[in-house]
Enzyme design. Structure first.
Site, PDB file in Angstrom:
ATOM      1  N   GLY A 100      14.690   6.745  -2.824  1.00  0.00           N
ATOM      2  CA  GLY A 100      13.334   7.446  -2.660  1.00  0.00           C
ATOM      3  C   GLY A 100      12.294   6.288  -3.052  1.00  0.00           C
ATOM      4  N   GLY A 102      10.259   4.870  -5.355  1.00  0.00           N
ATOM      5  CA  GLY A 102      10.239   4.847  -6.833  1.00  0.00           C
ATOM      6  C   GLY A 102       9.106   3.971  -7.478  1.00  0.00           C
ATOM      7  NE  ARG A 103       8.382  -2.048  -6.886  1.00  0.00           N
ATOM      8  CZ  ARG A 103       9.425  -2.400  -6.951  1.00  0.00           C
ATOM      9  NH1 ARG A 103      10.227  -2.096  -8.078  1.00  0.00           N
ATOM     10  NH2 ARG A 103      10.114  -3.625  -6.465  1.00  0.00           N
ATOM     11  CE  LYS A 122       6.962  -2.754  -3.915  1.00  0.00           C
ATOM     12  NZ  LYS A 122       7.595  -3.903  -3.083  1.00  0.00           N
ATOM     13  N   GLY A 135       7.652   2.725 -12.027  1.00  0.00           N
ATOM     14  CA  GLY A 135       6.752   2.950 -10.872  1.00  0.00           C
ATOM     15  C   GLY A 135       5.416   1.873 -10.861  1.00  0.00           C
ATOM     16  NE  ARG A 192       4.792  -1.112   0.544  1.00  0.00           N
ATOM     17  CZ  ARG A 192       6.104  -1.079   0.543  1.00  0.00           C
ATOM     18  NH1 ARG A 192       6.573  -2.209   0.487  1.00  0.00           N
ATOM     19  NH2 ARG A 192       6.775   0.151   0.193  1.00  0.00           N
ATOM     20  CG  ASP A 269      16.837   1.301   0.034  1.00  0.00           C
ATOM     21  OD1 ASP A 269      18.053   0.836   0.160  1.00  0.00           O
ATOM     22  OD2 ASP A 269      16.136   1.004  -0.869  1.00  0.00           O
ATOM     23  CG  ASN A 270      14.690  -2.594   1.019  1.00  0.00           C
ATOM     24  OD1 ASN A 270      13.933  -1.497   0.764  1.00  0.00           O
ATOM     25  ND2 ASN A 270      15.478  -3.256   0.281  1.00  0.00           N
ATOM     26  CG  ASP A 279      10.619  -1.647   0.876  1.00  0.00           C
ATOM     27  OD1 ASP A 279       9.463  -1.528   0.756  1.00  0.00           O
ATOM     28  OD2 ASP A 279      11.480  -0.962   0.815  1.00  0.00           O
TER      29      ASP A 279
END
EC number: 2.7.7.-
Length: 521
Positions: A100, A102-103, A122, A135, A192, A269-270, A279
């Site tokens: 998820g 996270g930051r 971010k 985070g 972003r 996840d990226n 990312d």
């Protein structure tokens, strides 16, 4: 600020029933509502006016207190409710479960000139997906992301964008090398921008939890808004979606290879479902042409995410996406066909790209042989990839092989090593190269112009980013601004920036931040 807010994601998909930022397993939801942590003394240190215009922001907006407050996390924009996405992923080839945002905290979606964009902070504080993290992000990693997002866009590489870079005014504790020597650094926040930040992992988590209802809802939503050209129904619709994502991913990887970019952490996840580079962590550009190079210190032993392996990892990641979509398709064969076609089509696109880089205007066995031999030659001695391909455009049809080789001498880190067998091998390659360009009926000038449109003169080398970071850490942003302006036109000669058209200096070879990087931010 007047923005055309269109929050489709939160209106149409399932929300977490709990509304706090405590780390936890979030079940049955695509996202969790969460507010950014208010920074103590925020300040904007750089803005991309190009991105601001695409969002619908004016020059007056950029200088307003509201812009500073919203894009540092100090205040929430009116009639919006920030949130963090729930997703899972495979990290370094292993299932990691729930990950998820996270930051990262998504602020809102906007629509401007018929284009839909999602804006995300971010480094703005903890979310339910922060696990043991805080985070936050630090200035060094935030500068790298801000500069690289925009550098990649102007290189023509599919990417997320960066609107603004802000200091939080707070300090963040980080262990840069994961060696027990944690220290406080300046906190920073990047804004972003992308069509969405949906990743392969957003689908993986629902498949892993056998939550077919939310899986179907998310895939249908994604197709509806981002792939409306898919008009099929049932299994065929989901297969078409998978094939489209695979094709977009393939094109992105070819662009990476074209400019010598190494992502460094190609976890699922990226991986964006838009085929965008996302990312920016321990990334880097090849200095010398080394297919085994990875910029990620965590990946240093196995080199899973090395330059020469990126297309294979993309295929492996697509396999994980195929597994996640399988409950909606329930047929392995058509998914396998798309996956098996991936390396075949990649080789076709890769060769087309290399023909463009070399100024070859037709494809045949002779040009293919020249390409494969070149990639071997580039490893005979340390050879700067960016400079080699850019300077190759200076070679003329009537040059001798010795003259042609002489024009490339600036690309070699140690030109004295280009002797004996190494020199003979290069002279043999130039014999082939000159023969090809002489017989394709294209003038030297036309070939040079074509090559210079695909071979950048300026890329964001790690040592350059580190120099900007070092100065910015002292409160001096001149070099940050200079890098940004230069990277807006990476294919132009820009003689005022000629000093940056140079090989990595020796002092940067092993310096922290200039060679390999950690995931710490």
């Amino acid at each position: 600020m007047i923005l055309n807010i269109k929050n489709k994601f939160t209106k149409e998909l399932s929300a977490d029933v709990i509304e706090n930022d405590e780390p936890r397993q979030v079940v049955g939801a695509c996202f969790s509502y969460v507010e950014p942590k208010k920074p103590s003394n925020p300040s904007i240190i750089h803005v991309s006016k190009d991105v601001a215009q695409s969002v619908g922001l004016t020059e007056k907006d950029l200088n307003s207190d509201e812009f500073l407050n919203v894009f540092s996390g100090k205040s929430v924009f009116k009639e919006t409710k920030p949130y963090a996405m729930c997703y899972a992923g495979h990290q370094f080839g292993h299932w990691a479960g729930q990950l998820g945002d996270g930051r990262a905290i998504n602020l809102f979606e906007i629509e401007n000139n018929n284009v839909s964009l999602m804006l995300q902070l971010k480094g703005a504080g903890k979310t339910p997906y922060s696990r043991k993290g805080d985070g936050f992000a630090v200035l060094r990693s935030s500068i790298r992301e801000h500069l690289c997002s925009e550098a990649m866009f102007h290189l023509g590489v599919p990417t997320t964008r960066s609107l603004a870079l802000a200091l939080s005014g707070d300090e963040v504790l980080r262990d840069v090398l994961y060696n027990g020597n944690a220290a406080y650094e300046k906190g920073a926040i990047v804004t972003r921008v992308a069509p969405s930040f949906i990743r392969f992992g957003n689908f993986e988590i629902f498949a892993a939890r056998e939550d077919d209802k939310n899986l179907k809802s998310l895939v249908d939503y994604t197709i509806k808004y981002y792939y409306p050209e898919i008009s099929l129904e049932g299994k065929e619709k989901y297969l078409a979606f998978f094939e489209t994502v695979a094709n977009k991913t393939l094109k992105m990887i070819v662009h990476w290879q074209r400019v010598g970019f190494v992502h460094g952490v190609m976890n699922t996840d990226n991986m964006s479902i838009h085929g965008l580079t996302i990312d920016y962590g321990p990334y880097g550009w090849l200095e010398d042409y080394n297919p085994n190079w990875t910029p990620n210190t965590t990946d240093n032993e196995h080199k899973r995410y090395r330059f020469g392996n990126q297309s294979k990892i993309a295929q492996w990641n697509l396999l994980q996406l195929a597994n996640a979509l399988f409950p909606l398709i329930e047929e392995a064969e058509p998914l396998e066909k798309i996956l098996n076609d991936f390396p075949i089509q990649y080789e076709v696109e890769y060769l087309k790209m290399m023909h463009d880089k070399l100024g070859f205007f037709s494809e045949n066995e002779k040009t293919k042989e020249s390409i494969y031999l070149l990639t071997e030659n580039l490893q005979l001695t340390e050879t700067d990839m960016t400079i080699f391909f850019r300077d190759l455009s200076q070679v003329k049809q009537d040059d001798t092989i010795e003259t042609a080789l002489e024009k490339l001498k600036d690309a070699f880190y140690n030109v004295e090593e280009v002797k004996d067998i190494t020199k003979d091998t290069w002279l043999y390659w130039f014999t082939q190269y000159l023969s090809i360009i002489k017989h394709q009926g294209v003038t030297d000038e036309d070939r040079k112009n074509a090559m210079n449109r695909v071979n950048p003169k300026y890329v964001l080398r790690n040592y350059m980013a580190q120099l900007a970071i070092d100065e910015a850490d002292k409160g001096d942003y001149k070099l940050l601004n200079e890098m940004y302006e230069m990277l807006l036109k990476p294919y132009d000669e820009q003689p005022e920036y000629q000093k940056w058209y140079a090989k990595r200096p020796d002092w940067a070879r092993h310096k922290v931040g200039c060679s390999a990087l950690s995931c710490s931010s």
